[in-house]
Design a protein around this motif. Structure first.
Motif, PDB file in Angstrom:
ATOM      1  N   CYS A  42      55.539  60.677  17.882  1.00 46.44           N
ATOM      2  CA  CYS A  42      56.642  61.308  17.159  1.00 46.44           C
ATOM      3  C   CYS A  42      56.167  62.270  16.074  1.00 46.44           C
ATOM      4  N   SER A  43      54.874  62.382  15.879  1.00 45.74           N
ATOM      5  CA  SER A  43      54.389  63.264  14.825  1.00 45.74           C
ATOM      6  C   SER A  43      54.555  64.720  15.241  1.00 45.74           C
ATOM      7  N   GLU A  44      54.565  65.596  14.260  1.00 45.82           N
ATOM      8  CA  GLU A  44      54.771  67.023  14.509  1.00 45.82           C
ATOM      9  C   GLU A  44      53.579  67.805  13.982  1.00 45.82           C
TER      10      GLU A  44
END
Length: 84
Positions: free
Chosen positions: A22-24
């Motif tokens: 889920c990291s960007e």
């Protein structure tokens, strides 16, 4: 008991992998790198018409604009149903 510990470890690993997905990536304005900038491009009217595109004369801006207007009018619902 051993199966429970293995299950908990697998669940924790799955949760950790799921959370890391889920990291960007950080995004910086004006950043140019490999694959982020167009170095060569042609004007739309300088290319060949596509197969299902309204034909136009290659290199003629007026012909290309007319083909766009024709396509736009074909998508106008009022004109398609015979309205005004």
């Amino acid at each position: 008991m051993k199966h429970r510990i293995v299950g908990i470890a697998l669940a924790a690993a799955a949760l950790g992998l799921g959370a890391s997905a889920c990291s960007e990536k950080p995004q910086a304005l004006g950043e140019t790198g490999r694959g982020t900038t167009v170095t060569r491009d042609t004007r739309p009217w300088e290319g060949d018409p596509l197969t299902f595109q309204t034909p136009y004369k290659r290199g003629d801006v007026k012909s290309w604009e007319d083909s766009l207007k024709l396509r736009q009018q074909a998508q106008n619902e009022y004109i398609r149903i015979g309205g005004q």
